[in-house]
Scaffold this active site. Sequence first.
Site, PDB file in Angstrom:
ATOM      1  N   ASP A  64       0.706  -1.208  -0.095  1.00 27.83           N
ATOM      2  CA  ASP A  64       0.022  -0.052   0.060  1.00 27.83           C
ATOM      3  C   ASP A  64       0.941   1.332   0.051  1.00 27.83           C
ATOM      4  O   ASP A  64       1.989   1.100   0.112  1.00 27.83           O
ATOM      5  CB  ASP A  64      -0.825  -0.136   1.333  1.00 27.83           C
ATOM      6  CG  ASP A  64      -0.126   0.025   2.529  1.00 27.83           C
ATOM      7  OD1 ASP A  64       0.637  -0.738   2.686  1.00 27.83           O
ATOM      8  OD2 ASP A  64      -0.549   0.668   3.449  1.00 27.83           O
ATOM      9  N   GLU A 106       0.226  -1.291   5.527  1.00 24.21           N
ATOM     10  CA  GLU A 106       1.164  -0.980   6.467  1.00 24.21           C
ATOM     11  C   GLU A 106       1.103   0.569   6.962  1.00 24.21           C
ATOM     12  O   GLU A 106       1.158   0.718   7.970  1.00 24.21           O
ATOM     13  CB  GLU A 106       2.527  -1.069   5.785  1.00 24.21           C
ATOM     14  CG  GLU A 106       3.655  -0.907   6.716  1.00 24.21           C
ATOM     15  CD  GLU A 106       4.396   0.307   6.682  1.00 24.21           C
ATOM     16  OE1 GLU A 106       5.033   0.745   7.550  1.00 24.21           O
ATOM     17  OE2 GLU A 106       3.642   1.317   5.885  1.00 24.21           O
TER      18      GLU A 106
END
Length: 486
Positions: free
Chosen positions: A79, A146
Amino acid sequence: MNDDILSLEPQAVWKHFYGLTRIARPSGNEEKVRRFIAGFGQSLGLETIVDLSGNVLIRKPATSGMADRKGVILQAHVDMVPQKKSGTVHDFDKDPIEPIVDGQWVRARGTTLGADNGIGVAAIMAVLESTEMRHGPLEALFTSNEESGMTGAFGLKSGVLRGSILLNLDSENEGELCIGCAGGLDATMRFSYEEQAVPNGHTGFTISVGGLRGGHSGMDIAIGRGNANKILTRLLSTGYTCHDMLLASIDGGSLRNAIPRESNATVAVPSSNAECFVEGLACLAADMRRELTSADPSLRIDVFPATLPDRVVENGVTGRLLKALYACPNGVMRMSDEMPGLVETSNNLAVVSSKNGLICVECLLRSSVDSARDDLESMIRSCFELAGASTLFDGGYPGWKPNPESAMLQRMREIYWKMFGENPAIQAVHAGLECGIIGATYPELDIISLGPTIRYPHSPDEKVNISSVGAFMDFLVETLSGVPCQ
């Protein structure tokens, strides 16, 4: 533009990075990139697993003559932080990122680039695809979400990983090996309020703070950049105390792990005080611009007439809110005694929002010392509970304790010296790497973090140095071929 990116060296890494920029992948909306990476592993005929937390694990057997080497896990998160410049039209849930070659750097057109951690993902993909690199047994771990909770790392089950060495590819300075990081804790404070009617004889204003550089709330917290929420609080406090200002709405920041670049409020001021209100805030704005001349030279503060709001926050709540925001610790609290230049403990006053009778304040606390983090929690809790807010502290994650005696660290230092004729810097960072979480689940792992040179992550100024990507990849290739035997 595509040809500019795709012609960069090493081409395999830039090819995969460009492919990632075509896929919208903000934190929490990662299904497309997850399918993309899983499909990539399957297309290579490699064992590919997608777990319940959205992590993708791909296993690649050792190359010829390397089966006796220790198993290595290459890890990166899929991400990215979605941030854009004011005026940029971009939908992070569907629009691709537009990378631009700008001299010795690659940046994006008006948005975050996603080099954090897209370059790491692309490097792992290049390793998986290669038929020429020499390496022992490999596992590629692509973790999810994350940037807004590390839920992929938290959801990783024990007994899944087989390797004994983990190379995290999420560091941001080529030539450095990271061996430790800070833990973190989310804080959420809420004020409930009743709306009250605006008395007659008032004028509406909008106060806008912008033009700040922002940045990563861990890596950039020591630079001293302006925090838009703190700046807006100073302005509102002056308006409230000196000019009988009423607060209708407040909205600043968007992510806990990004230093807020913009913050806005709508207010009502007695018409008789309007001129003094504007002049007073203009003087204060000039002071703050002088204070931040070096750290944030483009700070913009605007106070302009607006439609008079129908309703405002009850006055008592506004006073208590502003006192709490003013008193809330922000920035560096303490530097490390063990590692010069390293921040030990900090807080980011990240988000302030108001809607439907509720004002929400969000912070991210960081520290490499658990007791110091607990002390900061108590400080912030006391500040807001005294002001009448409810408080919630959750989402805590552990730090990663440095191991200077790591066997893999010593091997990598030898390899770096042989390649570049100098020693790599050994560092710990004031940021929440997944290494701490994964290491808590797999305490036997020997963990090192490395990466290319990335500047201004989590902001639209994010950029990655082109030559550092080549050096980083060359070092990774040599490291994999030099992993010791089991």
